[in-house]
Design a protein around this motif. Structure first.
Motif, PDB file in Angstrom:
ATOM      1  N   PHE A   1      52.386  41.991   5.696  1.00 24.62           N
ATOM      2  CA  PHE A   1      51.308  42.749   6.320  1.00 24.62           C
ATOM      3  C   PHE A   1      49.958  42.372   5.714  1.00 24.62           C
ATOM      4  CE2 PHE A   1      55.037  45.464   7.014  1.00 24.62           C
ATOM      5  CZ  PHE A   1      54.943  45.686   8.373  1.00 24.62           C
ATOM      6  N   GLY A   2      49.913  42.249   4.389  1.00 20.12           N
ATOM      7  CA  GLY A   2      48.658  41.942   3.716  1.00 20.12           C
ATOM      8  C   GLY A   2      48.128  40.557   4.005  1.00 20.12           C
ATOM      9  N   SER A   3      48.997  39.630   4.436  1.00 27.35           N
ATOM     10  CA  SER A   3      48.552  38.262   4.701  1.00 27.35           C
ATOM     11  C   SER A   3      48.054  38.055   6.118  1.00 27.35           C
ATOM     12  CB  SER A   3      49.698  37.278   4.420  1.00 27.35           C
ATOM     13  OG  SER A   3      50.772  37.493   5.320  1.00 27.35           O
ATOM     14  N   LEU A   4      48.128  39.094   6.958  1.00 25.25           N
ATOM     15  CA  LEU A   4      47.702  38.982   8.352  1.00 25.25           C
ATOM     16  C   LEU A   4      46.543  39.923   8.628  1.00 25.25           C
ATOM     17  CD1 LEU A   4      51.242  39.025  10.051  1.00 25.25           C
ATOM     18  CD2 LEU A   4      49.892  37.031   9.392  1.00 25.25           C
ATOM     19  N   ASN A   5      45.567  39.454   9.388  1.00 27.89           N
ATOM     20  CA  ASN A   5      44.421  40.273   9.771  1.00 27.89           C
ATOM     21  C   ASN A   5      44.898  41.365  10.726  1.00 27.89           C
ATOM     22  OD1 ASN A   5      42.042  41.350  10.944  1.00 27.89           O
ATOM     23  ND2 ASN A   5      40.945  39.432  10.614  1.00 27.89           N
ATOM     24  N   PRO A   6      44.780  42.641  10.352  1.00 27.58           N
ATOM     25  CA  PRO A   6      45.336  43.718  11.181  1.00 27.58           C
ATOM     26  C   PRO A   6      44.643  43.886  12.525  1.00 27.58           C
ATOM     27  CG  PRO A   6      44.000  44.631   9.410  1.00 27.58           C
ATOM     28  CD  PRO A   6      44.128  43.160   9.130  1.00 27.58           C
ATOM     29  N   ARG A   7      43.436  43.325  12.679  1.00 27.27           N
ATOM     30  CA  ARG A   7      42.693  43.490  13.930  1.00 27.27           C
ATOM     31  C   ARG A   7      43.071  42.429  14.966  1.00 27.27           C
ATOM     32  NH1 ARG A   7      36.433  44.973  12.182  1.00 27.27           N
ATOM     33  NH2 ARG A   7      36.938  46.814  10.938  1.00 27.27           N
ATOM     34  N   TRP A   8      43.674  41.377  14.534  1.00 27.50           N
ATOM     35  CA  TRP A   8      43.996  40.276  15.446  1.00 27.50           C
ATOM     36  C   TRP A   8      45.382  40.452  16.035  1.00 27.50           C
ATOM     37  CZ3 TRP A   8      42.122  34.953  13.155  1.00 27.50           C
ATOM     38  CH2 TRP A   8      40.731  35.019  12.959  1.00 27.50           C
ATOM     39  N   ARG A   9      45.537  39.913  17.235  1.00 28.56           N
ATOM     40  CA  ARG A   9      46.849  39.879  17.865  1.00 28.56           C
ATOM     41  C   ARG A   9      47.644  38.685  17.338  1.00 28.56           C
ATOM     42  NH1 ARG A   9      46.722  43.627  21.961  1.00 28.56           N
ATOM     43  NH2 ARG A   9      44.631  44.204  22.680  1.00 28.56           N
ATOM     44  N   VAL A  10      48.951  38.738  17.510  1.00 29.82           N
ATOM     45  CA  VAL A  10      49.825  37.716  16.956  1.00 29.82           C
ATOM     46  C   VAL A  10      49.437  36.331  17.453  1.00 29.82           C
ATOM     47  CG1 VAL A  10      52.198  36.835  17.058  1.00 29.82           C
ATOM     48  CG2 VAL A  10      51.783  39.238  16.505  1.00 29.82           C
ATOM     49  N   GLY A  11      49.152  36.209  18.744  1.00 30.90           N
ATOM     50  CA  GLY A  11      48.751  34.908  19.282  1.00 30.90           C
ATOM     51  C   GLY A  11      47.513  34.355  18.603  1.00 30.90           C
ATOM     52  N   GLU A  12      46.558  35.225  18.317  1.00 35.84           N
ATOM     53  CA  GLU A  12      45.331  34.795  17.640  1.00 35.84           C
ATOM     54  C   GLU A  12      45.611  34.395  16.196  1.00 35.84           C
ATOM     55  OE1 GLU A  12      41.958  37.584  19.759  1.00 35.84           O
ATOM     56  OE2 GLU A  12      43.386  38.549  18.413  1.00 35.84           O
ATOM     57  N   LEU A  13      46.503  35.123  15.549  1.00 32.69           N
ATOM     58  CA  LEU A  13      46.839  34.812  14.160  1.00 32.69           C
ATOM     59  C   LEU A  13      47.484  33.437  14.037  1.00 32.69           C
ATOM     60  CD1 LEU A  13      48.280  38.316  13.200  1.00 32.69           C
ATOM     61  CD2 LEU A  13      46.249  37.268  12.192  1.00 32.69           C
ATOM     62  N   VAL A  14      48.395  33.129  14.950  1.00 31.29           N
ATOM     63  CA  VAL A  14      49.067  31.831  14.910  1.00 31.29           C
ATOM     64  C   VAL A  14      48.121  30.712  15.334  1.00 31.29           C
ATOM     65  CG1 VAL A  14      51.013  30.502  15.830  1.00 31.29           C
ATOM     66  CG2 VAL A  14      51.306  32.928  15.294  1.00 31.29           C
ATOM     67  N   GLU A  15      47.184  31.032  16.211  1.00 30.70           N
ATOM     68  CA  GLU A  15      46.238  30.028  16.706  1.00 30.70           C
ATOM     69  C   GLU A  15      45.164  29.681  15.682  1.00 30.70           C
ATOM     70  OE1 GLU A  15      43.172  29.344  20.486  1.00 30.70           O
ATOM     71  OE2 GLU A  15      44.062  31.314  20.104  1.00 30.70           O
ATOM     72  N   GLU A  16      44.886  30.585  14.729  1.00 28.39           N
ATOM     73  CA  GLU A  16      43.770  30.395  13.805  1.00 28.39           C
ATOM     74  C   GLU A  16      43.777  29.045  13.084  1.00 28.39           C
ATOM     75  OE1 GLU A  16      41.599  32.632  10.043  1.00 28.39           O
ATOM     76  OE2 GLU A  16      43.718  32.983  10.462  1.00 28.39           O
ATOM     77  N   PRO A  17      44.874  28.623  12.428  1.00 27.66           N
ATOM     78  CA  PRO A  17      44.835  27.314  11.757  1.00 27.66           C
ATOM     79  C   PRO A  17      44.651  26.162  12.735  1.00 27.66           C
ATOM     80  CG  PRO A  17      47.061  28.216  11.735  1.00 27.66           C
ATOM     81  CD  PRO A  17      46.160  29.309  12.201  1.00 27.66           C
ATOM     82  N   LEU A  18      45.176  26.278  13.933  1.00 27.21           N
ATOM     83  CA  LEU A  18      44.992  25.228  14.934  1.00 27.21           C
ATOM     84  C   LEU A  18      43.527  25.115  15.332  1.00 27.21           C
ATOM     85  CD1 LEU A  18      48.048  26.162  17.189  1.00 27.21           C
ATOM     86  CD2 LEU A  18      47.917  24.234  15.598  1.00 27.21           C
ATOM     87  N   ARG A  19      42.887  26.258  15.516  1.00 27.36           N
ATOM     88  CA  ARG A  19      41.465  26.275  15.872  1.00 27.36           C
ATOM     89  C   ARG A  19      40.615  25.755  14.722  1.00 27.36           C
ATOM     90  NH1 ARG A  19      41.474  31.052  17.437  1.00 27.36           N
ATOM     91  NH2 ARG A  19      40.778  32.052  15.526  1.00 27.36           N
ATOM     92  N   GLY A  20      40.982  26.130  13.491  1.00 26.36           N
ATOM     93  CA  GLY A  20      40.203  25.708  12.332  1.00 26.36           C
ATOM     94  C   GLY A  20      40.206  24.205  12.126  1.00 26.36           C
ATOM     95  N   TYR A  21      41.287  23.535  12.534  1.00 20.65           N
ATOM     96  CA  TYR A  21      41.370  22.085  12.373  1.00 20.65           C
ATOM     97  C   TYR A  21      41.113  21.339  13.679  1.00 20.65           C
ATOM     98  CZ  TYR A  21      42.967  22.261   7.547  1.00 20.65           C
ATOM     99  OH  TYR A  21      43.035  22.446   6.178  1.00 20.65           O
ATOM    100  N   GLY A  22      40.552  22.056  14.671  1.00 20.24           N
ATOM    101  CA  GLY A  22      40.130  21.400  15.902  1.00 20.24           C
ATOM    102  C   GLY A  22      41.249  20.907  16.786  1.00 20.24           C
ATOM    103  N   GLU A  23      42.426  21.535  16.715  1.00 19.90           N
ATOM    104  CA  GLU A  23      43.543  21.108  17.550  1.00 19.90           C
ATOM    105  C   GLU A  23      43.322  21.545  19.003  1.00 19.90           C
ATOM    106  OE1 GLU A  23      46.365  19.364  16.677  1.00 19.90           O
ATOM    107  OE2 GLU A  23      45.385  19.041  14.734  1.00 19.90           O
ATOM    108  N   ARG A  24      43.756  20.695  19.932  1.00 15.39           N
ATOM    109  CA  ARG A  24      43.681  21.019  21.350  1.00 15.39           C
ATOM    110  C   ARG A  24      45.031  21.538  21.838  1.00 15.39           C
ATOM    111  NH1 ARG A  24      40.222  15.851  23.759  1.00 15.39           N
ATOM    112  NH2 ARG A  24      38.397  16.109  22.371  1.00 15.39           N
ATOM    113  N   ASN A  25      45.057  21.993  23.078  1.00 16.94           N
ATOM    114  CA  ASN A  25      46.286  22.519  23.684  1.00 16.94           C
ATOM    115  C   ASN A  25      46.916  23.589  22.786  1.00 16.94           C
ATOM    116  OD1 ASN A  25      46.102  20.646  25.869  1.00 16.94           O
ATOM    117  ND2 ASN A  25      47.014  19.067  24.555  1.00 16.94           N
ATOM    118  N   ARG A  26      46.074  24.507  22.346  1.00 14.13           N
ATOM    119  CA  ARG A  26      46.538  25.504  21.382  1.00 14.13           C
ATOM    120  C   ARG A  26      47.486  26.529  22.003  1.00 14.13           C
ATOM    121  NH1 ARG A  26      40.977  25.022  19.927  1.00 14.13           N
ATOM    122  NH2 ARG A  26      40.465  26.967  20.998  1.00 14.13           N
ATOM    123  N   GLY A  27      47.241  26.888  23.255  1.00 13.17           N
ATOM    124  CA  GLY A  27      48.088  27.890  23.894  1.00 13.17           C
ATOM    125  C   GLY A  27      49.552  27.492  23.932  1.00 13.17           C
ATOM    126  N   PRO A  28      49.886  26.313  24.472  1.00 12.36           N
ATOM    127  CA  PRO A  28      51.301  25.893  24.464  1.00 12.36           C
ATOM    128  C   PRO A  28      51.871  25.778  23.063  1.00 12.36           C
ATOM    129  CG  PRO A  28      50.025  24.571  26.013  1.00 12.36           C
ATOM    130  CD  PRO A  28      49.038  25.384  25.240  1.00 12.36           C
TER     131      PRO A  28
END
Length: 353
Positions: free
Chosen positions: A115-142
């Motif tokens: 629980f402490g390692s996850l941002n409580p305001r974000w949804r699960v999809g956003e939490l998993v997408e965060e590192p992909l977005r941070g490193y400029g990955e495309r096709n993040r949804g799939p």
């Protein structure tokens, strides 16, 4: 994955050196009342180890032995005071900020508190997408949907939920999905299952093992639970007060510990007596662990060691190979228990004429 087989992503072959840490020293100043320096915590003192591609190195020890500090020093958060961490041929201690961020893509962590390692305001999809977005990955949804499916979560059900709507095991699966999102070579698990109940613990451990086989991952698996570490590790490193006491293949180390501290830790595990079949009373190491502010001279375990002698107080032991890949830092190690080969002939019974 068979020994010698290539990783699915085309990386190193299993058994090759992935990470080599040498002589890591980490110290933290302690401030007393009024801001006056009150001493120094010697968290790591000359720790050296390596991790090979495709293997799990377990790290065990009492609370305060330096296990979590070791994990943070590997990823340079913060960097060690001295020593080197060579990861895939690059010394991380020499990298500047931007280069270190790129290198950390291949090294991810799973923490103790899901629980402490996850941002409580974000949804699960956003939490998993965060590192992909941070490193400029495309096709993040799939990719997010693929990751959730890999860790046993239904994307259509869980992607829109927030951490407080999930169980502890589900939150840890989300944390694992984040950790593997960038196809890392090494995942550091810092007490990653200690807050889960036994059943969920077993499920998450099976998940770690499946991901290791499918993705060719290596793990640095930190835990205070010796029985659990034996279950998941290829090799085990035993830490005591900021130093390594013993390092060896898991089966050999548990079957025949050579360091008195390792033997004491194993004796503290509840279980059955091999001779009587009755419950055995745990016998943890005697006495209280010394303070890392003022560790004993010589061997740091000598104040609690039944085998300690004068030499132990004046000479610090170093890791010495006592058997193939089995190193022990002890002046007077425990002799190995002799084993009889299973195919050895039965002894001939002799009678007196």
């Amino acid at each position: 994955m068979e020994k010698g087989a290539a990783r699915p992503d085309g990386g190193r072959r299993r058994g090759e050196e992935l990470l080599v840490a040498r002589d890591l020293v980490q110290e933290f100043p302690v401030r007393a009342a009024g801001g006056v320096r009150g001493g120094t915590v010697h968290a790591l003192s000359g720790v050296s180890f390596d991790i090979r591609a495709g293997e799990t190195l377990g790290v065990v020890g009492e609370t305060g032995s330096g296990k979590s500090t070791l994990a943070r020093s590997v990823i340079q958060a913060p960097p060690p005071r001295s020593g080197s961490v060579v990861f895939e041929g690059t010394d991380l201690t020499r990298l500047r900020r931007r280069a270190l961020v790129r290198a950390r893509r291949q090294m991810q962590m799973v923490y103790q508190d899901p629980f402490g390692s996850l941002n409580p305001r974000w949804r699960v999809g956003e939490l998993v997408e965060e590192p992909l977005r941070g490193y400029g990955e495309r096709n993040r949804g799939p990719r997010v949907r693929e990751l959730l499916d890999m860790v046993g979560l239904d994307p259509s059900v869980h992607a829109g939920r927030r951490p407080h709507e999930l169980s502890g095991g589900q939150c840890q699966r989300v944390a694992i999905a984040r950790a593997i999102a960038l196809n890392p070579a090494l995942v550091i698990c810092d007490e990653a299952v200690s807050s889960l109940d036994v059943l969920i613990q077993s499920q998450v451990l099976n998940l770690f093992e499946r991901l290791r086989r499918e993705l060719g991952l290596s793990y640095l698996f930190i835990s205070h639970d010796l029985a659990l570490v034996k279950q998941v590790s290829d090799r085990v490193a035993v830490m005591h007060l900021g130093q390594l006491a013993e390092v060896g293949p898991a089966e050999a180390l548990y079957r025949g510990p050579r360091h008195p501290y390792t033997a004491a830790l194993l004796d503290s595990i509840p279980g059955l007596d091999a001779r009587t079949g009755r419950p055995r009373r745990p016998a943890p190491p005697a006495g209280e662990p010394p303070s890392p502010l003022d560790p004993p001279s010589g061997c740091r375990f000598r104040t609690r060691c039944p085998r300690a002698r004068e030499r132990c107080a004046v000479e610090e032991p170093v890791l010495v190979e006592r058997a193939p890949e089995h190193r022990v830092a002890c002046h007077f190690p425990i002799d190995p228990v002799p084993t009889v080969p299973t195919d050895a002939p039965a002894p001939v019974e002799r009678t007196t004429p």
